[in-house]
Design an enzyme around this catalytic site. Structure first.
Site, short mmCIF file in Angstrom:
data_model
loop_
_atom_site.label_atom_id
_atom_site.label_comp_id
_atom_site.label_asym_id
_atom_site.label_seq_id
_atom_site.Cartn_x
_atom_site.Cartn_y
_atom_site.Cartn_z
N ASN A 129 -6.96 6.53 -4.88
CA ASN A 129 -7.46 7.15 -3.65
C ASN A 129 -6.42 8.07 -3.01
OD1 ASN A 129 -5.70 5.50 -1.96
ND2 ASN A 129 -7.10 3.83 -2.38
N GLU A 147 0.82 -1.21 0.00
CA GLU A 147 0.00 0.00 0.00
C GLU A 147 0.86 1.27 0.00
OE1 GLU A 147 -3.14 0.22 -0.42
OE2 GLU A 147 -3.59 -1.92 -0.35
N TYR A 196 -13.11 6.47 -19.00
CA TYR A 196 -13.25 5.91 -17.65
C TYR A 196 -12.33 6.67 -16.69
CZ TYR A 196 -13.16 2.69 -13.71
OH TYR A 196 -13.25 2.16 -12.45
N SER A 246 -16.26 3.23 -4.59
CA SER A 246 -17.00 2.97 -3.34
C SER A 246 -16.50 3.83 -2.18
CB SER A 246 -16.89 1.49 -2.96
OG SER A 246 -15.54 1.11 -2.82
N ASN A 247 -15.27 4.30 -2.24
CA ASN A 247 -14.73 5.16 -1.17
C ASN A 247 -14.97 6.62 -1.54
OD1 ASN A 247 -13.26 6.54 0.75
ND2 ASN A 247 -11.26 5.92 -0.05
N GLU A 278 -4.36 -1.31 -9.91
CA GLU A 278 -5.19 -2.02 -10.88
C GLU A 278 -6.34 -1.17 -11.41
OE1 GLU A 278 -7.26 -2.14 -7.10
OE2 GLU A 278 -5.18 -2.60 -7.64
N LYS A 279 -6.68 -0.07 -10.72
CA LYS A 279 -7.72 0.83 -11.22
C LYS A 279 -7.39 1.31 -12.63
CE LYS A 279 -8.72 2.60 -6.59
NZ LYS A 279 -7.67 1.81 -5.94
#
Length: 504
Positions: free
Chosen positions: A366, A248, A361, A310-311, A375-376
């Site tokens: 984040n 992360e 897209y 979603s965040n 991977e986004k």
């Protein structure tokens, strides 16, 4: 008494004779110098011709006797000239020596088939050759670590590295021991050599263990996400490597305050020792980065921009940016932060909608952190038939990590309104829109074989003799310039406040 007068005619002839004499003397000296140079060039040429014949004989011998090819011709060729100190090598010998090294390098050039880490790749690397000349050894040293090549991720170098004495290492039966200090569970691997053998690593003489009793003797102590002091004093001359792995970004990782505790890192950052990216794009041929496509990627697409998220509280303000963009172009937000629903349990159906209906897209991370590209972008966008608009890492990070002209970065535009204006232009121009897909077919996303690279790099004894340590790992990982809560366009290096927040 008066001096006799000299006529202009006599003065002219006198000057002409002097000039002719000077030209004659100059030409005579040039002729002598040319003869000396010709003699030296002839000597060098003769030496090089003899050397080429010798190399050709060696290569022919290897072709005729395949059993002997376990050691490449290059190291054999390197022994043809005696070891001589650099400052004592005569010019002809130096030229012949460099020519020998160049010829040996040509003999080691890989064939045209794909390297082993590509899909259906078959070419495996051979042991690195040795050089008889100290300067050449330094010049041709494998660039495996950040200080050797700070502008590259060095992943391919590590994948293709085999130590020059690897046949001796394999014959000895000695293995490099890697201690997983947090246990085998977090890695989802078995103890022993299983992970190296199954991957068919070019260098597989390593073994994994979780036995902390080996902390003082292991060649590497590897931590995943959390550093735990061993309590064992490390000898000053120890070659043991201590490596910390982070998946992360800095906002969600441990703060390590112990100085000189870690000397290797494994993260997505390109300046890590072992770069562990979410994906790795590799061209088949770096000279071919664009190909004409026979597909119209805009056909039958009636919608503009989509985003699955979603965040809703990401610290980089991505949701606020998307809302501002909505004022100027259609943006459909799927998930908890928008008005459209598409369950993760039916992800394939969601991406089918993306492929068939949308042109753009939002591949928004984040966090805005150096090299943080997940991977986004790679999976949700580049693997689809849609043009990604990215936010997260710096523009220069995407430039070196992504296929050429495959995305649009928000920081290329002064505002969401300006970005929307450009998207409208792309929407109305199929040729311009399709120009962002010319990278397809020029390469592939390759398996970076993390464990293979760890094992191979751990065999680079030259670097283990000169250990480097992070005096302040925390400053390197989350110091000024690493992350920002704002756009990189207006970024000024400062220490962001690190705190916990939810992901995606």
């Amino acid at each position: 008494m008066r001096r006799p007068k000299i006529s202009l005619k006599k003065y002219f002839y006198f000057t002409l004779i002097c000039a002719l004499l000077l030209i004659f003397v100059f030409n005579l000296k040039e002729s002598e110098l040319w003869k000396m140079r010709s003699s030296r060039s002839s000597q060098i040429s003769t030496q090089q011709q003899q050397h080429h014949q010798h190399l050709h004989q060696l290569q022919s011998m290897d072709e005729d006797h395949p059993v002997a090819t376990s050691s490449t011709p290059a190291p054999v060729a390197a022994t043809l000239l005696p070891e001589v100190a650099d400052n004592l090598v005569e010019e002809p010998e130096q030229a012949a020596l460099e020519e020998e090294e160049m010829e040996a390098d040509r003999l080691q050039e890989p064939p045209v088939e794909k390297a082993w880490f590509f899909k259906n790749g078959e070419y495996y690397p051979k042991p690195a050759r040795t050089y008889s000349n100290r300067k050449a050894r330094k010049r041709h040293a494998p660039r495996l670590l950040p200080h050797q090549d700070p502008y590259s991720d060095r992943i391919v170098n590590q994948l293709m590295y085999v130590p020059h004495n690897y046949e001796e290492i394999k014959s000895s039966g000695k293995l490099k021991t890697i201690l997983l200090y947090n246990g085998l569970g977090p890695w989802n691997v078995k103890k022993g050599r299983d992970v190296f053998l199954k991957a068919k690593c070019p260098v597989d003489t390593c073994e994994l263990t979780a036995n902390r009793d080996l902390a003082s003797s292991a060649d590497m102590i590897l931590y995943k996400d959390h550093y735990i002091p061993t309590g064992i004093r490390r000898p000053n001359n120890s070659k043991q490597v201590s490596m910390l792995y982070y998946l992360e970004c800095p906002y969600h990782t441990q703060n390590v305050k112990v100085p000189d505790a870690i000397n290797w890192t494994a993260t997505y950052r390109r300046d890590s020792t072992i770069v562990a990216p979410y994906e790795k794009w590799q061209y088949y041929d770096t000279k071919v980065q664009q190909l004409e496509q026979d597909v119209n990627y805009s056909v039958n697409k009636t919608k503009k921009v989509a985003w699955f998220v979603s965040n809703c509280g990401a610290r980089n303000g991505r949701l606020q940016y998307a809302h501002e963009l909505q004022k100027h172009i259609e943006v459909d937000i799927y998930g908890a932060c928008g008005n459209f629903k598409c369950s993760r349990s039916t992800a394939d159906k969601c991406f089918e909608i993306l492929d068939n209906d949308y042109k753009f897209y939002l591949a928004f991370e984040n966090s805005n952190c150096k090299d943080y590209i997940t991977e986004k972008f790679f999976v949700n966008a580049l693997n689809r038939r849609v043009l990604p608009i990215v936010m997260g890492a710096r523009p220069e990070d995407y430039e070196v990590s992504a296929p050429r002209r495959s995305y649009i970065h928000v920081d290329e535009f002064a505002s969401p309104k300006e970005l929307a204006e450009y998207l409208h232009i792309l929407d109305a121009d199929d040729e311009l829109y399709n120009s962002y897909f010319k990278w397809k077919g020029t390469g592939e996303f390759v398996n970076t074989y993390y464990w293979c690279r760890v094992c191979a790099t751990l065999h680079n004894e030259e670097q283990l003799r000169k250990p480097r340590w992070y005096t302040d790992l925390n400053d390197w990982w989350r110091g000024p310039g690493v992350c920002t809560t704002r756009s990189w366009r207006n970024f000024k290096a400062r220490k962001d406040v690190i705190s916990d927040s939810s992901d995606d």
